[in-house]
Design an enzyme around this catalytic site. Structure first.
Site, PDB file in Angstrom:
ATOM      1  CB  CYS A  49      -0.983   0.094   1.275  1.00 27.63           C
ATOM      2  SG  CYS A  49      -1.690   1.714   1.553  1.00 27.63           S
ATOM      3  CB  CYS A  52       1.328   1.227   4.625  1.00 25.58           C
ATOM      4  SG  CYS A  52      -0.395   0.451   4.975  1.00 25.58           S
ATOM      5  CG  HIS A 115      -3.908  -1.306   4.776  1.00 26.50           C
ATOM      6  ND1 HIS A 115      -3.518  -0.246   3.566  1.00 26.50           N
ATOM      7  CD2 HIS A 115      -4.432  -2.190   4.242  1.00 26.50           C
ATOM      8  CE1 HIS A 115      -3.881  -0.767   2.473  1.00 26.50           C
ATOM      9  NE2 HIS A 115      -4.619  -2.095   2.796  1.00 26.50           N
ATOM     10  CG  ASN A 155     -14.504   9.111  -3.646  1.00 22.82           C
ATOM     11  OD1 ASN A 155     -15.659   9.090  -3.424  1.00 22.82           O
ATOM     12  ND2 ASN A 155     -14.163   8.692  -4.763  1.00 22.82           N
ATOM     13  CB  SER A 163      -7.577   4.149  -6.156  1.00 21.11           C
ATOM     14  OG  SER A 163      -6.911   5.015  -5.489  1.00 21.11           O
ATOM     15  CG  HIS A 166      -3.777   3.480   4.171  1.00 18.32           C
ATOM     16  ND1 HIS A 166      -2.926   2.534   4.840  1.00 18.32           N
ATOM     17  CD2 HIS A 166      -3.869   4.577   5.162  1.00 18.32           C
ATOM     18  CE1 HIS A 166      -2.092   3.430   5.882  1.00 18.32           C
ATOM     19  NE2 HIS A 166      -3.057   4.454   6.042  1.00 18.32           N
ATOM     20  CG  HIS A 168      -6.918   7.766   1.309  1.00 18.61           C
ATOM     21  ND1 HIS A 168      -7.409   6.585   1.152  1.00 18.61           N
ATOM     22  CD2 HIS A 168      -6.954   8.316   0.165  1.00 18.61           C
ATOM     23  CE1 HIS A 168      -7.647   6.230  -0.257  1.00 18.61           C
ATOM     24  NE2 HIS A 168      -7.608   7.580  -0.889  1.00 18.61           N
ATOM     25  CD  GLN A 170      -7.794  12.586  -3.801  1.00 15.95           C
ATOM     26  OE1 GLN A 170      -7.354  13.711  -4.344  1.00 15.95           O
ATOM     27  NE2 GLN A 170      -8.384  11.566  -4.179  1.00 15.95           N
ATOM     28  CD  GLU A 184     -23.546  23.688  -0.439  1.00 10.68           C
ATOM     29  OE1 GLU A 184     -23.110  23.696   0.551  1.00 10.68           O
ATOM     30  OE2 GLU A 184     -23.993  22.546  -0.962  1.00 10.68           O
ATOM     31  CG  HIS A 300     -22.771  18.587   1.881  1.00 10.46           C
ATOM     32  ND1 HIS A 300     -24.178  18.821   2.178  1.00 10.46           N
ATOM     33  CD2 HIS A 300     -22.169  19.622   1.288  1.00 10.46           C
ATOM     34  CE1 HIS A 300     -24.444  20.192   1.790  1.00 10.46           C
ATOM     35  NE2 HIS A 300     -23.260  20.864   1.560  1.00 10.46           N
ATOM     36  CG  PHE A 314     -27.134   2.918 -10.511  1.00  8.50           C
ATOM     37  CD1 PHE A 314     -25.905   3.012 -10.608  1.00  8.50           C
ATOM     38  CD2 PHE A 314     -27.771   2.022  -9.880  1.00  8.50           C
ATOM     39  CE1 PHE A 314     -24.914   1.890 -10.668  1.00  8.50           C
ATOM     40  CE2 PHE A 314     -26.910   0.728  -9.916  1.00  8.50           C
ATOM     41  CZ  PHE A 314     -25.581   0.664 -10.039  1.00  8.50           C
ATOM     42  CB  VAL A 316     -28.350   6.326 -14.403  1.00  7.36           C
ATOM     43  CG1 VAL A 316     -26.872   6.238 -13.905  1.00  7.36           C
ATOM     44  CG2 VAL A 316     -29.290   5.390 -13.910  1.00  7.36           C
ATOM     45  CD  GLU A 319     -32.534   9.441 -10.825  1.00  9.36           C
ATOM     46  OE1 GLU A 319     -32.551   8.892 -11.693  1.00  9.36           O
ATOM     47  OE2 GLU A 319     -32.881   8.711  -9.555  1.00  9.36           O
TER      48      GLU A 319
HETATM   49  P1  H2U Z   1      -8.486   8.207  -3.964  1.00  8.16           P
HETATM   50  O1  H2U Z   1      -7.998   6.841  -3.506  1.00  8.16           O
HETATM   51  O2  H2U Z   1      -9.394   8.841  -3.342  1.00  8.16           O
HETATM   52  O3  H2U Z   1      -8.505   8.333  -5.383  1.00  8.16           O
HETATM   53  O4  H2U Z   1      -6.990   8.700  -3.745  1.00  8.16           O
HETATM   54  C1  H2U Z   1      -5.713   8.538  -3.895  1.00  8.16           C
HETATM   55  C2  H2U Z   1      -4.654   9.644  -4.470  1.00  8.16           C
HETATM   56  O5  H2U Z   1      -3.432   9.263  -3.882  1.00  8.16           O
HETATM   57  C3  H2U Z   1      -4.992   9.836  -5.723  1.00  8.16           C
HETATM   58  O6  H2U Z   1      -5.371  11.246  -5.921  1.00  8.16           O
HETATM   59  C4  H2U Z   1      -2.656   9.686  -4.915  1.00  8.16           C
HETATM   60  C5  H2U Z   1      -3.671   9.566  -6.249  1.00  8.16           C
HETATM   61  O7  H2U Z   1      -3.170  10.409  -7.284  1.00  8.16           O
HETATM   62  N1  H2U Z   1      -1.404   9.057  -5.167  1.00  8.16           N
HETATM   63  C6  H2U Z   1      -0.327   9.570  -4.963  1.00  8.16           C
HETATM   64  O8  H2U Z   1      -0.265  10.829  -4.700  1.00  8.16           O
HETATM   65  N2  H2U Z   1       1.089   8.761  -4.646  1.00  8.16           N
HETATM   66  C7  H2U Z   1       0.844   7.524  -5.266  1.00  8.16           C
HETATM   67  O9  H2U Z   1       1.886   6.923  -5.034  1.00  8.16           O
HETATM   68  C8  H2U Z   1      -0.255   6.558  -5.674  1.00  8.16           C
HETATM   69  C9  H2U Z   1      -1.547   7.471  -5.619  1.00  8.16           C
HETATM   70 ZN    ZN Z   2      -1.989   1.117   3.875  1.00  6.16          ZN
END
Ligand code: H2U
Ligand code: ZN
Length: 353
Positions: A49, A52, A115, A155, A163, A166, A168, A170, A184, A300, A314, A316, A319
């Site tokens: 990961c 991590c 993780h 997300n 993706s 772990h 996290h 943004q 808003e 939110h 959905f 879709v 919507e």
């Molecule tokens: P998401 O799982 O919410 O997409 O966030 C993961 C973010 O981590 C994603 O924006 C970044 C991706 O660009 N990332 C890094 O900055 N470094 C990495 O080595 C892999 C992913």
């Molecule tokens: Zn991790």
């Protein structure tokens, strides 16, 4: 005629948009037995990961052996701080086609070194560290002279396209205020100038008295299914006091926000006995020259699940083409969430009714 029992539309005063409600379509949307979904054993540290502690990320940077939270510049940022400024005068017929360059910074923030945790399984002290990190990042990024808006978001879950499991979130901090926050902020300012009080302050007083859409409250924060909620189990988390941003929160308000988020995430997981996916975002004061009156910060939560861990709402068809629509009413969702236990379903002492 009791409107809530029939097809109707409700107005969202924050965005000035409408949502269609069709309550007759699901008299009892949560009938039937829930399957308890025990997650497969996930390790607390995954050497593969990239979030991590101690892992190498793309580009070769190595994460420190962090023990609480950790923030870094996104290695694949959507915005760059050094993009040259430029506005292309509208081109095309009647100046139809417009373009602007945009500067910004993207950050990734790890909520925990572990993780396999989610907010639903972190304690209040651990979640408080995340709140404090959000606040620091908001202050630091917002103080950069060209940054007008700081969007903090999370997300969560595979169905949301996340993706990496772990824990996290943004942050995208940028030169121009994005459309939804701008709407808003503008709507709240209009209300403030017209009525001399905050829209969400007045709204929360009403909801507190009225009760049918309240999910949880402590002395500083409320969790409400908004009257105008779009997603089946959407909630808004907001402070009783009209704080404009994380920067204005007292220590106590930060502590109680952490507690409110802990309880909310546990209730969410308990709803379908699954690790609950959602998109969360914090809306708060803009950080540029243009300041908006009447801003009341809030979070939110937009979860996609409708009936079970597998059955998702959905947005879709109608919507996408016309307007948002929901079946279960916000009041039904709120009652369901309010009644759920505050002990996580994987913990001893959990009892489903
Ligand atoms: P998401 O799982 O919410 O997409 O966030 C993961 C973010 O981590 C994603 O924006 C970044 C991706 O660009 N990332 C890094 O900055 N470094 C990495 O080595 C892999 C992913
Ligand atoms: Zn991790």
């Amino acid at each position: 005629m009791d409107i809530p029992d029939y097809p109707h539309r409700r107005h969202n005063p924050l965005t000035d948009e409408w949502v269609k409600v069709s309550p007759h379509r699901t008299k009892r949307p949560w009938q039937g037995q829930q399957e308890r979904r025990d997650e497969e054993e996930i390790p607390s540290h995954d050497p593969k990961c990239y979030l991590c502690p101690g892992s190498s990320r793309s580009g070769g940077v190595k994460n420190p052996d962090y023990t609480s939270t950790f923030a870094f510049d996104n290695d694949f940022p959507a915005l760059l701080p050094d993009t040259p400024a430029g506005e292309q005068d509208a081109s095309g017929p009647q100046g139809l086609l417009k373009m602007r360059s945009e500067r910004g910074r993207c950050r990734v923030i790890c909520f925990s070194p572990r993780h396999n945790l989610t907010m639903a399984r972190m304690n209040s002290q651990e979640i408080l560290k995340v709140v404090q990190l959000w606040r620091e990042e908001y202050l630091t990024l917002g103080s950069e002279s060209y940054i007008s808006h700081v969007q903090i978001f999370e997300n969560r879950g595979e169905v949301m396209g996340c993706s990496n499991r772990h824990p996290h979130g943004q942050i995208w901090a940028e030169e121009l205020i994005p459309d939804i926050p701008l709407k808003e902020l503008t709507q709240q300012e209009h209300y403030y100038l017209q009525h001399g009080s905050g829209m969400l302050e007045d709204y929360l007083s009403y909801e507190t008295e009225q009760g049918s859409r309240m999910v949880y409250a402590n002395s500083s924060w409320a969790v409400v299914v908004p009257y105008w909620a779009t997603w089946p189990f959407e909630v808004m988390v907001l402070p009783y006091r009209r704080a404009a941003s994380l920067a204005e929160l007292t220590d106590r308000e930060q502590t109680e926000l952490a507690e409110a988020l802990r309880v909310l995430c546990i209730k969410y997981d308990n709803l379908f006995l699954t690790s609950f996916p959602y998109s969360m975002g914090i809306h708060q004061a803009a950080t540029g020259d243009r300041q908006f009156q009447g801003t009341h910060m809030h979070l939110h939560y937009y979860p996609p699940l409708l009936r079970s861990a597998e059955i998702k709402k959905f947005m879709v068809g109608y919507e996408m083409m016309a307007m948002a629509q929901r079946d279960i009413t916000p009041e039904q969702s709120a009652r369901r969430l309010a009644e759920l236990p505050e002990i996580h379903y994987t913990q001893e002492g959990f009892h489903a009714d």
